[in-house]
Design a protein around this motif. Structure first.
Motif, PDB file in Angstrom:
ATOM      1  N   UNK A  85     -49.728   6.375  87.172  1.00 22.77           N
ATOM      2  CA  UNK A  85     -48.793   7.206  87.914  1.00 22.77           C
ATOM      3  C   UNK A  85     -47.461   7.357  87.203  1.00 22.77           C
ATOM      4  N   UNK A  86     -46.760   8.411  87.593  1.00 25.91           N
ATOM      5  CA  UNK A  86     -45.427   8.639  87.036  1.00 25.91           C
ATOM      6  C   UNK A  86     -44.438   8.998  88.140  1.00 25.91           C
ATOM      7  N   UNK A  87     -43.236   8.512  87.969  1.00 25.57           N
ATOM      8  CA  UNK A  87     -42.133   8.962  88.819  1.00 25.57           C
ATOM      9  C   UNK A  87     -41.260   9.844  87.941  1.00 25.57           C
ATOM     10  N   UNK A  88     -41.169  11.119  88.305  1.00 23.64           N
ATOM     11  CA  UNK A  88     -40.421  12.066  87.474  1.00 23.64           C
ATOM     12  C   UNK A  88     -38.958  12.145  87.879  1.00 23.64           C
ATOM     13  N   UNK A  89     -38.709  12.181  89.192  1.00 22.62           N
ATOM     14  CA  UNK A  89     -37.336  12.394  89.656  1.00 22.62           C
ATOM     15  C   UNK A  89     -37.083  11.597  90.920  1.00 22.62           C
ATOM     16  N   UNK A  90     -35.882  11.053  90.992  1.00 22.89           N
ATOM     17  CA  UNK A  90     -35.406  10.393  92.213  1.00 22.89           C
ATOM     18  C   UNK A  90     -33.945  10.776  92.353  1.00 22.89           C
ATOM     19  N   UNK A  91     -33.591  11.343  93.500  1.00 25.70           N
ATOM     20  CA  UNK A  91     -32.220  11.822  93.674  1.00 25.70           C
ATOM     21  C   UNK A  91     -31.808  11.712  95.135  1.00 25.70           C
ATOM     22  N   UNK A  92     -30.577  11.254  95.334  1.00 26.47           N
ATOM     23  CA  UNK A  92     -29.983  11.225  96.676  1.00 26.47           C
ATOM     24  C   UNK A  92     -28.621  11.914  96.592  1.00 26.47           C
ATOM     25  N   UNK A  93     -28.354  12.764  97.568  1.00 25.95           N
ATOM     26  CA  UNK A  93     -27.064  13.462  97.601  1.00 25.95           C
ATOM     27  C   UNK A  93     -25.928  12.431  97.546  1.00 25.95           C
ATOM     28  N   UNK A  94     -24.906  12.683  96.717  1.00 25.92           N
ATOM     29  CA  UNK A  94     -23.816  11.704  96.578  1.00 25.92           C
ATOM     30  C   UNK A  94     -23.206  11.273  97.907  1.00 25.92           C
ATOM     31  N   UNK A  95     -23.161  12.178  98.872  1.00 25.03           N
ATOM     32  CA  UNK A  95     -22.536  11.836 100.162  1.00 25.03           C
ATOM     33  C   UNK A  95     -23.376  10.866 100.984  1.00 25.03           C
ATOM     34  N   UNK A  96     -24.630  10.657 100.593  1.00 24.41           N
ATOM     35  CA  UNK A  96     -25.522   9.795 101.391  1.00 24.41           C
ATOM     36  C   UNK A  96     -25.987   8.572 100.600  1.00 24.41           C
ATOM     37  N   UNK A  97     -25.325   8.264  99.517  1.00 27.33           N
ATOM     38  CA  UNK A  97     -25.765   7.122  98.695  1.00 27.33           C
ATOM     39  C   UNK A  97     -25.340   5.788  99.296  1.00 27.33           C
ATOM     40  N   UNK A  98     -26.010   4.728  98.804  1.00 28.01           N
ATOM     41  CA  UNK A  98     -25.644   3.380  99.215  1.00 28.01           C
ATOM     42  C   UNK A  98     -26.119   3.019 100.610  1.00 28.01           C
ATOM     43  N   UNK A  99     -27.086   3.779 101.140  1.00 21.97           N
ATOM     44  CA  UNK A  99     -27.624   3.495 102.479  1.00 21.97           C
ATOM     45  C   UNK A  99     -29.124   3.250 102.419  1.00 21.97           C
ATOM     46  N   UNK A 100     -29.628   2.845 101.257  1.00 22.84           N
ATOM     47  CA  UNK A 100     -31.054   2.530 101.081  1.00 22.84           C
ATOM     48  C   UNK A 100     -31.968   3.743 101.051  1.00 22.84           C
ATOM     49  N   UNK A 101     -31.397   4.961 101.006  1.00 22.48           N
ATOM     50  CA  UNK A 101     -32.276   6.151 100.975  1.00 22.48           C
ATOM     51  C   UNK A 101     -33.075   6.183  99.673  1.00 22.48           C
ATOM     52  N   UNK A 102     -32.413   5.892  98.558  1.00 22.94           N
ATOM     53  CA  UNK A 102     -33.115   5.875  97.269  1.00 22.94           C
ATOM     54  C   UNK A 102     -34.222   4.836  97.269  1.00 22.94           C
ATOM     55  N   UNK A 103     -33.910   3.657  97.758  1.00 24.46           N
ATOM     56  CA  UNK A 103     -34.904   2.582  97.791  1.00 24.46           C
ATOM     57  C   UNK A 103     -36.069   2.949  98.712  1.00 24.46           C
ATOM     58  N   UNK A 104     -35.771   3.586  99.833  1.00 23.36           N
ATOM     59  CA  UNK A 104     -36.850   3.963 100.763  1.00 23.36           C
ATOM     60  C   UNK A 104     -37.723   5.057 100.156  1.00 23.36           C
ATOM     61  N   UNK A 105     -37.093   6.034  99.513  1.00 20.24           N
ATOM     62  CA  UNK A 105     -37.875   7.070  98.818  1.00 20.24           C
ATOM     63  C   UNK A 105     -38.773   6.428  97.766  1.00 20.24           C
ATOM     64  N   UNK A 106     -38.190   5.504  97.013  1.00 24.22           N
ATOM     65  CA  UNK A 106     -38.932   4.867  95.917  1.00 24.22           C
ATOM     66  C   UNK A 106     -40.090   4.025  96.457  1.00 24.22           C
ATOM     67  N   UNK A 107     -39.843   3.223  97.462  1.00 25.86           N
ATOM     68  CA  UNK A 107     -40.921   2.353  97.940  1.00 25.86           C
ATOM     69  C   UNK A 107     -42.015   3.166  98.615  1.00 25.86           C
ATOM     70  N   UNK A 108     -41.619   4.247  99.342  1.00 26.81           N
ATOM     71  CA  UNK A 108     -42.642   5.110  99.946  1.00 26.81           C
ATOM     72  C   UNK A 108     -43.468   5.802  98.860  1.00 26.81           C
ATOM     73  N   UNK A 109     -42.792   6.252  97.811  1.00 26.94           N
ATOM     74  CA  UNK A 109     -43.503   6.896  96.702  1.00 26.94           C
ATOM     75  C   UNK A 109     -44.500   5.926  96.069  1.00 26.94           C
ATOM     76  N   UNK A 110     -44.074   4.698  95.797  1.00 25.91           N
ATOM     77  CA  UNK A 110     -44.963   3.720  95.152  1.00 25.91           C
ATOM     78  C   UNK A 110     -46.165   3.415  96.047  1.00 25.91           C
TER      79      UNK A 110
END
Ligand SMILES: CC(C)(COP(=O)(O)OP(=O)(O)OC[C@H]1O[C@@H](n2cnc3c(N)ncnc32)[C@H](O)[C@@H]1OP(=O)(O)O)[C@@H](O)C(=O)NCCC(=O)NCCS
Length: 160
Positions: A85-110
């Motif tokens: 598998x590959x992860x091509x892109x992960x992005x969170x809007x700057x105004x919503x960072x630091x609230x685990x959104x990136x981590x949740x996207x990443x763990x759901x993707x994996x």
């Protein structure tokens, strides 16, 4: 009063225009370490029709994060038949960072990649090696892409 939570879901076709706008903005700002000509190419490769085809492809995964009805982030990955598998892109809007959104996207993707048969997931990153190490990715290699150093990292899905 209901709590306005961030939700993570597989992309809905109606969200493709918003995803496209956010993708273009992300490439022009946060991925601006690539030369402009490469940015143009990446944007051409992710025009709305391409995103639509990826959204309906059985071995592509596009996850979107929404908050208050607005798109606030996305993750784009794939699981080829060989299980790499590959992860091509992960992005969170700057105004919503630091609230685990990136981590949740990443763990759901994996998790979804693992369910689709991925035995490992690799990615290339210029400046987020530590971020991915914290999530269990292991550094494998580094090489220049268009003059930009990229770290190659892998996650073994048995960990999910
Ligand atoms: C990377 C990104 C998706 C993280 O989104 P996020 O929703 O803020 O992530 P989370 O809330 O889950 O995690 C935040 C944590 O990661 C840390 N972090 C952010 N960027 C980091 C980096 N480059 N290296 C190490 N840690 C980093 C934050 O300091 C924060 O740490 P804390 O939990 O100790 O406070 C977001 O910063 C982003 O979109 N960046 C621009 C696009 C990008 O570079 N994507 C990755 C390229 S491969």
């Amino acid at each position: 009063m209901p709590v306005d939570k961030t939700i993570i879901i597989p992309i809905k076709l109606r969200d493709i225009p918003a995803l496209h706008r956010m993708f273009v903005s992300a490439v022009r700002s946060h991925f601006a370490y690539f030369p402009a000509i490469e940015q143009d190419q990446v944007i051409r490769n992710h025009r709305p029709l391409k995103l639509l085809l990826a959204a309906i492809h059985p071995r592509r995964i596009i996850l979107t994060a929404h908050h208050g009805g607005e798109l606030v982030g996305y993750a784009i990955g794939s699981v080829p038949k060989n299980g790499k598998g590959q992860l091509f892109w992960l992005f969170v809007d700057p105004s919503r960072r630091g609230r685990n959104t990136g981590l949740t996207l990443l763990s759901r993707m994996l998790r979804m990649q693992s369910q689709l048969g991925a035995t490992e997931v690799s990615l290339a990153t210029h400046d987020h090696r530590r971020y991915y190490e914290r999530q269990g990715f292991v550094w494998c290699d580094a090489y220049p892409v268009d003059g930009v150093r990229m770290d190659i990292m892998t996650f073994k899905t048995g960990q999910v």
